[in-house]
Design a protein around this motif. Structure first.
Motif, PDB file in Angstrom:
ATOM      1  N   GLY A  14      34.118  -8.345 153.340  1.00  0.00           N
ATOM      2  CA  GLY A  14      32.992  -9.004 152.694  1.00  0.00           C
ATOM      3  C   GLY A  14      31.663  -8.912 153.412  1.00  0.00           C
ATOM      4  O   GLY A  14      30.694  -9.531 152.970  1.00  0.00           O
ATOM      5  N   GLN A  15      31.569  -8.147 154.482  1.00  0.00           N
ATOM      6  CA  GLN A  15      30.283  -8.009 155.167  1.00  0.00           C
ATOM      7  C   GLN A  15      29.231  -7.399 154.248  1.00  0.00           C
ATOM      8  O   GLN A  15      28.060  -7.759 154.307  1.00  0.00           O
ATOM      9  CB  GLN A  15      30.441  -7.164 156.439  1.00  0.00           C
ATOM     10  CG  GLN A  15      31.331  -7.798 157.482  1.00  0.00           C
ATOM     11  CD  GLN A  15      30.843  -9.173 157.888  1.00  0.00           C
ATOM     12  OE1 GLN A  15      29.670  -9.347 158.216  1.00  0.00           O
ATOM     13  NE2 GLN A  15      31.719 -10.148 157.848  1.00  0.00           N
ATOM     14  N   PHE A  24      27.351  -5.984 145.774  1.00  0.00           N
ATOM     15  CA  PHE A  24      28.751  -6.226 146.136  1.00  0.00           C
ATOM     16  C   PHE A  24      29.125  -7.686 145.901  1.00  0.00           C
ATOM     17  O   PHE A  24      28.327  -8.583 146.177  1.00  0.00           O
ATOM     18  CB  PHE A  24      28.985  -5.875 147.612  1.00  0.00           C
ATOM     19  CG  PHE A  24      28.674  -4.444 147.937  1.00  0.00           C
ATOM     20  CD1 PHE A  24      29.608  -3.440 147.738  1.00  0.00           C
ATOM     21  CD2 PHE A  24      27.425  -4.090 148.435  1.00  0.00           C
ATOM     22  CE1 PHE A  24      29.303  -2.121 148.023  1.00  0.00           C
ATOM     23  CE2 PHE A  24      27.112  -2.774 148.734  1.00  0.00           C
ATOM     24  CZ  PHE A  24      28.064  -1.789 148.529  1.00  0.00           C
ATOM     25  N   GLN A  25      30.335  -7.910 145.402  1.00  0.00           N
ATOM     26  CA  GLN A  25      30.841  -9.259 145.184  1.00  0.00           C
ATOM     27  C   GLN A  25      32.330  -9.294 145.514  1.00  0.00           C
ATOM     28  O   GLN A  25      33.014  -8.284 145.419  1.00  0.00           O
ATOM     29  CB  GLN A  25      30.715  -9.708 143.722  1.00  0.00           C
ATOM     30  CG  GLN A  25      29.463  -9.393 142.965  1.00  0.00           C
ATOM     31  CD  GLN A  25      29.329  -7.971 142.497  1.00  0.00           C
ATOM     32  OE1 GLN A  25      30.297  -7.333 142.117  1.00  0.00           O
ATOM     33  NE2 GLN A  25      28.114  -7.463 142.539  1.00  0.00           N
ATOM     34  N   LEU A  26      32.798 -10.476 145.866  1.00  0.00           N
ATOM     35  CA  LEU A  26      34.233 -10.699 145.997  1.00  0.00           C
ATOM     36  C   LEU A  26      34.658 -11.525 144.792  1.00  0.00           C
ATOM     37  O   LEU A  26      34.018 -12.525 144.461  1.00  0.00           O
ATOM     38  CB  LEU A  26      34.570 -11.433 147.296  1.00  0.00           C
ATOM     39  CG  LEU A  26      34.319 -10.666 148.585  1.00  0.00           C
ATOM     40  CD1 LEU A  26      34.615 -11.536 149.799  1.00  0.00           C
ATOM     41  CD2 LEU A  26      35.155  -9.390 148.643  1.00  0.00           C
ATOM     42  N   ALA A  28      37.533 -13.824 142.454  1.00  0.00           N
ATOM     43  CA  ALA A  28      38.253 -15.066 142.732  1.00  0.00           C
ATOM     44  C   ALA A  28      39.464 -14.848 143.639  1.00  0.00           C
ATOM     45  O   ALA A  28      39.884 -15.763 144.356  1.00  0.00           O
ATOM     46  CB  ALA A  28      38.685 -15.725 141.425  1.00  0.00           C
ATOM     47  N   ASP A  29      40.017 -13.640 143.623  1.00  0.00           N
ATOM     48  CA  ASP A  29      41.162 -13.317 144.476  1.00  0.00           C
ATOM     49  C   ASP A  29      40.748 -12.733 145.815  1.00  0.00           C
ATOM     50  O   ASP A  29      41.594 -12.349 146.616  1.00  0.00           O
ATOM     51  CB  ASP A  29      42.091 -12.335 143.760  1.00  0.00           C
ATOM     52  CG  ASP A  29      42.733 -12.939 142.520  1.00  0.00           C
ATOM     53  OD1 ASP A  29      43.072 -14.142 142.552  1.00  0.00           O
ATOM     54  OD2 ASP A  29      42.873 -12.219 141.517  1.00  0.00           O
ATOM     55  N   GLY A  30      39.422 -12.622 146.052  1.00  0.00           N
ATOM     56  CA  GLY A  30      38.929 -12.090 147.316  1.00  0.00           C
ATOM     57  C   GLY A  30      38.865 -10.576 147.379  1.00  0.00           C
ATOM     58  O   GLY A  30      38.744 -10.002 148.454  1.00  0.00           O
ATOM     59  N   HIS A  31      38.943  -9.921 146.213  1.00  0.00           N
ATOM     60  CA  HIS A  31      38.884  -8.462 146.178  1.00  0.00           C
ATOM     61  C   HIS A  31      37.465  -7.998 145.858  1.00  0.00           C
ATOM     62  O   HIS A  31      36.767  -8.613 145.060  1.00  0.00           O
ATOM     63  CB  HIS A  31      39.863  -7.901 145.151  1.00  0.00           C
ATOM     64  CG  HIS A  31      41.285  -8.248 145.445  1.00  0.00           C
ATOM     65  ND1 HIS A  31      41.971  -7.760 146.540  1.00  0.00           N
ATOM     66  CD2 HIS A  31      42.138  -9.072 144.806  1.00  0.00           C
ATOM     67  CE1 HIS A  31      43.184  -8.255 146.554  1.00  0.00           C
ATOM     68  NE2 HIS A  31      43.313  -9.065 145.506  1.00  0.00           N
ATOM     69  N   LEU A  32      37.081  -6.894 146.467  1.00  0.00           N
ATOM     70  CA  LEU A  32      35.724  -6.375 146.320  1.00  0.00           C
ATOM     71  C   LEU A  32      35.477  -5.741 144.961  1.00  0.00           C
ATOM     72  O   LEU A  32      36.294  -4.978 144.458  1.00  0.00           O
ATOM     73  CB  LEU A  32      35.454  -5.328 147.409  1.00  0.00           C
ATOM     74  CG  LEU A  32      34.034  -4.751 147.417  1.00  0.00           C
ATOM     75  CD1 LEU A  32      33.048  -5.821 147.867  1.00  0.00           C
ATOM     76  CD2 LEU A  32      33.953  -3.534 148.310  1.00  0.00           C
ATOM     77  N   GLY A  33      34.310  -6.074 144.410  1.00  0.00           N
ATOM     78  CA  GLY A  33      33.784  -5.414 143.229  1.00  0.00           C
ATOM     79  C   GLY A  33      32.365  -4.999 143.561  1.00  0.00           C
ATOM     80  O   GLY A  33      31.739  -5.588 144.449  1.00  0.00           O
ATOM     81  N   TYR A  34      31.853  -3.987 142.874  1.00  0.00           N
ATOM     82  CA  TYR A  34      30.500  -3.526 143.190  1.00  0.00           C
ATOM     83  C   TYR A  34      29.882  -2.792 142.021  1.00  0.00           C
ATOM     84  O   TYR A  34      30.576  -2.343 141.113  1.00  0.00           O
ATOM     85  CB  TYR A  34      30.501  -2.643 144.442  1.00  0.00           C
ATOM     86  CG  TYR A  34      31.256  -1.343 144.301  1.00  0.00           C
ATOM     87  CD1 TYR A  34      30.589  -0.156 144.024  1.00  0.00           C
ATOM     88  CD2 TYR A  34      32.640  -1.297 144.470  1.00  0.00           C
ATOM     89  CE1 TYR A  34      31.284   1.040 143.905  1.00  0.00           C
ATOM     90  CE2 TYR A  34      33.334  -0.112 144.350  1.00  0.00           C
ATOM     91  CZ  TYR A  34      32.656   1.055 144.066  1.00  0.00           C
ATOM     92  OH  TYR A  34      33.347   2.231 143.939  1.00  0.00           O
ATOM     93  N   VAL A  35      28.560  -2.685 142.059  1.00  0.00           N
ATOM     94  CA  VAL A  35      27.798  -1.941 141.065  1.00  0.00           C
ATOM     95  C   VAL A  35      27.720  -0.498 141.560  1.00  0.00           C
ATOM     96  O   VAL A  35      27.157  -0.244 142.629  1.00  0.00           O
ATOM     97  CB  VAL A  35      26.384  -2.540 140.906  1.00  0.00           C
ATOM     98  CG1 VAL A  35      25.567  -1.735 139.911  1.00  0.00           C
ATOM     99  CG2 VAL A  35      26.464  -4.005 140.505  1.00  0.00           C
ATOM    100  N   ALA A  36      28.273   0.419 140.802  1.00  0.00           N
ATOM    101  CA  ALA A  36      28.350   1.814 141.248  1.00  0.00           C
ATOM    102  C   ALA A  36      26.998   2.523 141.251  1.00  0.00           C
ATOM    103  O   ALA A  36      26.778   3.417 142.069  1.00  0.00           O
ATOM    104  CB  ALA A  36      29.334   2.591 140.382  1.00  0.00           C
ATOM    105  N   GLU A  37      26.099   2.106 140.362  1.00  0.00           N
ATOM    106  CA  GLU A  37      24.790   2.745 140.290  1.00  0.00           C
ATOM    107  C   GLU A  37      23.697   1.678 140.268  1.00  0.00           C
ATOM    108  O   GLU A  37      23.083   1.432 139.228  1.00  0.00           O
ATOM    109  CB  GLU A  37      24.707   3.667 139.076  1.00  0.00           C
ATOM    110  CG  GLU A  37      25.653   4.852 139.189  1.00  0.00           C
ATOM    111  CD  GLU A  37      25.489   5.870 138.074  1.00  0.00           C
ATOM    112  OE1 GLU A  37      24.437   5.891 137.415  1.00  0.00           O
ATOM    113  OE2 GLU A  37      26.433   6.648 137.879  1.00  0.00           O
TER     114      GLU A  37
END
Length: 62
Positions: A14-15, A24-26, A28-37
């Motif tokens: 999460g840094q 970048f976001q985590l 609810a389960d603590g997994h990374l999601g992000y905007v690709a563009e």
């Protein structure tokens, strides 16, 4: 700009979320999601996120 995260390397520390919260976001389960563009205006934040990633799982493509 295109953001690529090697999800095989990423361990959801999460840094990147602290460095570039608009990209970048985590979930609810603590997994990374992000905007690709993301917008080019966010490049500095994304570069910082890539720099602070402990596993160097983030790269930027132009």
């Amino acid at each position: 700009m295109k953001v690529v995260v090697d999800m095989n390397k990423c361990q959801d520390h999460g840094q990147c979320v602290f460095a570039a919260p608009d990209v970048f976001q985590l979930d609810a389960d603590g997994h990374l999601g992000y905007v690709a563009e993301p917008a080019d205006a966010l490049r500095e934040e994304v570069e910082e996120a890539a720099d602070v990633c402990p596993l160097q799982a983030i790269r930027i493509e132009d």
